[in-house]
Scaffold this motif. Structure first.
Motif, PDB file in Angstrom:
ATOM      1  N   ASN A 239       0.846  -1.187   0.000  1.00 56.76           N
ATOM      2  CA  ASN A 239       0.000   0.000   0.000  1.00 56.76           C
ATOM      3  C   ASN A 239       0.889   1.246   0.000  1.00 56.76           C
ATOM      4  OD1 ASN A 239      -1.680   2.243   1.280  1.00 56.76           O
ATOM      5  ND2 ASN A 239      -3.220   0.625   1.110  1.00 56.76           N
ATOM      6  N   THR A 240       0.547   2.235  -0.835  1.00 59.70           N
ATOM      7  CA  THR A 240       1.426   3.395  -1.028  1.00 59.70           C
ATOM      8  C   THR A 240       1.107   4.583  -0.125  1.00 59.70           C
ATOM      9  OG1 THR A 240       0.032   4.307  -2.796  1.00 59.70           O
ATOM     10  CG2 THR A 240       1.774   2.758  -3.445  1.00 59.70           C
ATOM     11  N   LEU A 241       0.048   4.509   0.684  1.00 60.28           N
ATOM     12  CA  LEU A 241      -0.255   5.615   1.588  1.00 60.28           C
ATOM     13  C   LEU A 241       0.837   5.739   2.649  1.00 60.28           C
ATOM     14  CD1 LEU A 241      -4.091   5.142   2.266  1.00 60.28           C
ATOM     15  CD2 LEU A 241      -3.009   6.767   0.694  1.00 60.28           C
TER      16      LEU A 241
ATOM     17  N   LEU B  13      -4.967  10.903   7.601  1.00 63.30           N
ATOM     18  CA  LEU B  13      -5.949  11.792   6.970  1.00 63.30           C
ATOM     19  C   LEU B  13      -7.144  11.012   6.435  1.00 63.30           C
ATOM     20  CD1 LEU B  13      -3.617  14.257   5.014  1.00 63.30           C
ATOM     21  CD2 LEU B  13      -5.053  14.795   6.979  1.00 63.30           C
ATOM     22  N   VAL B  14      -6.879   9.871   5.837  1.00 65.98           N
ATOM     23  CA  VAL B  14      -7.963   9.043   5.297  1.00 65.98           C
ATOM     24  C   VAL B  14      -8.882   8.580   6.423  1.00 65.98           C
ATOM     25  CG1 VAL B  14      -8.490   6.842   4.185  1.00 65.98           C
ATOM     26  CG2 VAL B  14      -6.696   8.313   3.254  1.00 65.98           C
TER      27      VAL B  14
ATOM     28  N   THR C 170      -9.568  12.060   0.537  1.00 64.94           N
ATOM     29  CA  THR C 170      -8.996  11.270  -0.553  1.00 64.94           C
ATOM     30  C   THR C 170      -7.671  11.891  -0.958  1.00 64.94           C
ATOM     31  OG1 THR C 170     -11.184  10.641  -1.356  1.00 64.94           O
ATOM     32  CG2 THR C 170      -9.345  10.414  -2.893  1.00 64.94           C
ATOM     33  N   ILE C 171      -6.639  11.102  -0.974  1.00 68.60           N
ATOM     34  CA  ILE C 171      -5.297  11.601  -1.284  1.00 68.60           C
ATOM     35  C   ILE C 171      -5.101  11.612  -2.795  1.00 68.60           C
ATOM     36  CG2 ILE C 171      -2.843  11.342  -0.853  1.00 68.60           C
ATOM     37  CD1 ILE C 171      -4.581  11.873   1.659  1.00 68.60           C
ATOM     38  N   SER C 172      -4.830  12.771  -3.339  1.00 64.24           N
ATOM     39  CA  SER C 172      -4.657  12.919  -4.786  1.00 64.24           C
ATOM     40  C   SER C 172      -3.479  12.070  -5.276  1.00 64.24           C
ATOM     41  CB  SER C 172      -4.408  14.389  -5.132  1.00 64.24           C
ATOM     42  OG  SER C 172      -4.168  14.549  -6.507  1.00 64.24           O
ATOM     43  N   GLY C 173      -3.695  11.374  -6.374  1.00 65.30           N
ATOM     44  CA  GLY C 173      -2.629  10.589  -6.988  1.00 65.30           C
ATOM     45  C   GLY C 173      -2.454   9.204  -6.407  1.00 65.30           C
TER      46      GLY C 173
ATOM     47  N   ASP D 222      -5.922   1.680  -2.309  1.00 69.44           N
ATOM     48  CA  ASP D 222      -5.144   1.957  -1.108  1.00 69.44           C
ATOM     49  C   ASP D 222      -5.997   2.627  -0.032  1.00 69.44           C
ATOM     50  OD1 ASP D 222      -3.141   0.911  -2.615  1.00 69.44           O
ATOM     51  OD2 ASP D 222      -1.839   2.666  -2.577  1.00 69.44           O
ATOM     52  N   HIS D 223      -6.905   3.505  -0.445  1.00 71.14           N
ATOM     53  CA  HIS D 223      -7.819   4.136   0.505  1.00 71.14           C
ATOM     54  C   HIS D 223      -8.762   3.099   1.119  1.00 71.14           C
ATOM     55  CE1 HIS D 223      -6.497   7.543  -1.974  1.00 71.14           C
ATOM     56  NE2 HIS D 223      -6.905   8.351  -1.007  1.00 71.14           N
ATOM     57  N   LEU D 224      -9.302   2.225   0.277  1.00 67.14           N
ATOM     58  CA  LEU D 224     -10.234   1.209   0.758  1.00 67.14           C
ATOM     59  C   LEU D 224      -9.542   0.242   1.708  1.00 67.14           C
ATOM     60  CD1 LEU D 224     -12.164   0.400  -2.556  1.00 67.14           C
ATOM     61  CD2 LEU D 224     -12.889   1.886  -0.663  1.00 67.14           C
ATOM     62  N   GLU D 225      -8.283  -0.101   1.418  1.00 73.27           N
ATOM     63  CA  GLU D 225      -7.546  -0.997   2.306  1.00 73.27           C
ATOM     64  C   GLU D 225      -7.344  -0.370   3.681  1.00 73.27           C
ATOM     65  OE1 GLU D 225      -4.898  -3.527  -0.996  1.00 73.27           O
ATOM     66  OE2 GLU D 225      -3.944  -1.959   0.224  1.00 73.27           O
TER      67      GLU D 225
END
Length: 263
Positions: A47-49, A56-57, A63-66, A71-74
């Protein structure tokens, strides 16, 4: 002192300190730890976050741009699964059953891969290791293996050793098409929490040693390296909690100290 002896001694000290601080004094640390565990467990799987983006998520729903939607759902899935783990951890007399494990996996991939949530593998699973390709048990073997595993876990004592063994044995079965690593780490933390320990994070920088230790165990080389790594992380986590508890105790003492009046 053995690694197990050191963590037991620190847990005993933490238990004593908790009785001397006001309720909720460690809530801030526990909240931060939950976010960190979600960040680190997902990061190990690619996951790249970042840690800040994960916060923040989860805290702001941003929602993190790019960054991929996956990755957000995970992040959201893992955070909900961890919350569930810590909620049921208080049920220390109730054995962990097979349906608990399937429900845990369901939460781990509820939004990111809903089509496999809680369902045992229906395809072969492989992993590349330093000595070649390692294949996990065939899908037809998984139900019986998980039944045996669940019976063992349900009867085992809640100790760090049991938590680490549960992680290793679960990964060895690899019962789901995806999400096995995240589920294994959450299951480990469920056992730790039931034993009265704080949940631990395996950090992205631990990944090489962590994967190597699992591979050694899967080749029949023993679990000493894996257990040593996890005892180190558990001890470090206890140190964080001990430091926070000492600060909370000292603050409470300062607040209740009587200041002499000037005449």
């Amino acid at each position: 002192m053995t690694p197990a002896g050191k963590v037991f001694a620190k847990k005993r000290e933490l238990d004593a300190l908790r009785k001397k601080v006001r309720p909720g004094a460690l809530d801030g640390l526990e909240h931060s730890q939950r976010i960190d565990i979600t960040y680190t467990s997902n990061a190990i799987e690619g996951n790249t976050l970042t840690a800040g983006e994960t916060a923040l998520v989860l805290e702001k729903g941003i929602t993190i741009s790019g960054k991929p939607l996956k990755d957000h759902l995970e992040a959201v899935d893992h955070a909900r699964a961890l919350n569930w783990v810590l909620e049921i951890a208080s049920q220390r007399d109730a054995p962990i059953i097979e349906m608990d494990i399937r429900n845990l996996h369901h939460l781990v991939v509820a939004n990111s891969k809903s089509e496999i949530a809680g369902r045992y593998a229906d395809r072969a699973r492989y992993v590349n290791t330093d000595v070649g390709v390692h294949n996990f048990p065939a899908p037809t073997e998984v139900p019986a293996l998980m039944q045996t595993f669940s019976q063992w876990l349900g009867a085992a004592r809640n100790t760090p050793q049991t938590a680490f063994e549960a992680h290793r044995r679960f990964v060895g079965i690899h019962p789901f098409n995806d999400g096995n690593g995240r589920t294994a780490r959450l299951l480990m933390n469920l056992v730790l929490a039931r034993a009265g320990y704080p949940p631990v994070a395996i950090r992205p920088e631990d990944r090489p040693a962590y994967i190597a230790a699992l591979e050694i165990d899967q080749r029949g080389g023993g679990h000493a390296a894996f257990d040593n790594l996890l005892f180190e992380r558990l001890e470090q986590t206890l140190d964080l909690y001990l430091d926070a508890a000492r600060q909370a105790r000292d603050s409470s003492a300062d607040a209740t100290r009587i200041i002499p009046m000037r005449r």
